[in-house]
Design a protein around this motif. Structure first.
Motif, PDB file in Angstrom:
ATOM      1  N   ASP A   1      79.249  96.322  19.133  1.00  0.00           N
ATOM      2  CA  ASP A   1      79.502  97.718  19.479  1.00  0.00           C
ATOM      3  C   ASP A   1      79.165  98.878  18.234  1.00  0.00           C
ATOM      4  OD1 ASP A   1      81.730  97.256  18.182  1.00  0.00           O
ATOM      5  OD2 ASP A   1      82.844  97.997  20.145  1.00  0.00           O
TER       6      ASP A   1
ATOM      7  N   HIS B   1      87.247  95.289   8.921  1.00  0.00           N
ATOM      8  CA  HIS B   1      88.264  94.608   8.487  1.00  0.00           C
ATOM      9  C   HIS B   1      88.920  94.525   6.854  1.00  0.00           C
ATOM     10  CE1 HIS B   1      88.776  93.688  12.621  1.00  0.00           C
ATOM     11  NE2 HIS B   1      87.665  93.784  13.004  1.00  0.00           N
TER      12      HIS B   1
ATOM     13  N   GLU C   1      81.170  94.097   9.628  1.00  0.00           N
ATOM     14  CA  GLU C   1      82.575  94.233  10.351  1.00  0.00           C
ATOM     15  C   GLU C   1      83.283  95.018   9.096  1.00  0.00           C
ATOM     16  OE1 GLU C   1      84.854  92.804  12.801  1.00  0.00           O
ATOM     17  OE2 GLU C   1      82.680  92.966  13.552  1.00  0.00           O
TER      18      GLU C   1
HETATM   19  C1  BGC Z   1      85.917  95.261  15.413  1.00  0.00           C
HETATM   20  C2  BGC Z   1      84.436  94.980  15.744  1.00  0.00           C
HETATM   21  C3  BGC Z   1      84.259  96.399  16.140  1.00  0.00           C
HETATM   22  C4  BGC Z   1      84.699  97.610  15.876  1.00  0.00           C
HETATM   23  C5  BGC Z   1      84.599  98.537  16.961  1.00  0.00           C
HETATM   24  C6  BGC Z   1      86.865  95.943  15.149  1.00  0.00           C
HETATM   25  O1  BGC Z   1      88.262  95.229  15.869  1.00  0.00           O
HETATM   26  O2  BGC Z   1      86.525  93.769  14.991  1.00  0.00           O
HETATM   27  O3  BGC Z   1      83.822  94.222  15.716  1.00  0.00           O
HETATM   28  O4  BGC Z   1      82.477  96.994  16.274  1.00  0.00           O
HETATM   29  O5  BGC Z   1      86.543  96.918  16.592  1.00  0.00           O
HETATM   30  O6  BGC Z   1      85.168  98.966  18.159  1.00  0.00           O
END
Ligand code: BGC
Length: 250
Positions: free
Chosen positions: A108, A156, A153
């Motif tokens: 996204d 995280h 990512e």
């Molecule tokens: C996910 C990502 C994502 C983001 C925003 C995170 O927790 O690991 O892949 O782009 O949230 O939705």
């Protein structure tokens, strides 16, 4: 000859929205159709909602879809904030079969970043550009001279011994009932971390919270990177998804 009709779908934690996209303008060709995300957001129930949205427009042509997790070669690999049924799933294959249309699935934030870098706050900007989306989680999209490094990512990354998005996402602001000023301190701490790692020249702040940018952007401290709000706001995911689908179809 009429231009290829391309459709974008943005799959989020609270809503799933889609619309045909005008890729010349980088804007929705028709008002979007939104359906609340089913709970649990299992693959079967999300796929059914996506079909409803695409059918609503009678769309026939390529479809791009965003997903809030890692997506490699159309396979969804992680699901931090969605149903675990998505982990290691051939999502692209399932959408293609159900819709009977060519489908492209991407992360996204990567989709939102593609749209911002082509049509919005990052257009005509070379060098290292980082798009960050602040919503339930923190999404990231990293660009070098307009080329995307997918699935970074950065939500995280570890911040004070925790997943950064647990501390600094818009969701964390709501969960901990933080004032805008207190949340801005956390966002600054997070931006310090990503700036140390990537030295971006431009940071674009998007996601649901970008609607309220005047409440917190002025509170952020000065830093080497220019920090600007996203311009496409809510439509960035849909537009970026359609861009990815058009690229795959060409
Ligand atoms: C996910 C990502 C994502 C983001 C925003 C995170 O927790 O690991 O892949 O782009 O949230 O939705």
């Amino acid at each position: 000859m009429t231009a290829l009709s391309v459709f974008g779908v943005d799959i989020g934690g609270s809503g799933i929205k889609g619309a045909p996209v005008d890729l010349e303008r980088g804007a929705l060709a028709e008002p979007r159709h939104k359906v609340l995300t089913p709970h649990p957001a299992s693959p079967e129930s999300v796929v059914a909602v996506v079909k409803e949205i695409v059918d609503h427009f009678g769309h026939r042509g390529p479809v791009g879809l965003t997903f809030p997790g890692v997506v490699v070669d159309g396979h969804t690999r992680t699901a931090a904030n969605v149903d675990p049924g998505w982990v290691d799933l051939d999502a692209e294959g399932i959408f293609r079969e159900t819709l009977d249309l060519p489908c492209t699935v991407l992360n996204d934030a990567d989709a939102a970043g593609l749209a911002e870098v082509s049509y919005g706050a990052g257009r005509d900007h070379g060098g290292v550009v980082l798009m960050l989306t602040f919503g339930t989680g923190i999404g990231s999209a990293l660009f070098i001279d307009g080329a995307l490094v997918p699935n970074t990512e950065l939500g995280h990354l570890e911040l004070r011994g925790k997943d950064a998005e647990r501390r600094a996402s818009a969701g964390a602001r709501e969960r901990h009932e933080l004032s805008w000023a207190d949340w801005a301190v956390r966002v600054d701490e997070y931006l310090d971390l990503v700036e140390r790692l990537f030295s971006p020249q431009l940071v674009i702040i998007g996601g649901g919270v970008s609607r309220k940018q005047e409440k917190f952007l002025p509170l952020l401290k000065e830093r080497p990177a220019r920090v600007v709000p996203a311009e496409l706001r809510n439509d960035a995911g849909i537009v970026g998804a359609a861009m990815a689908a058009a690229k795959n179809a060409s």
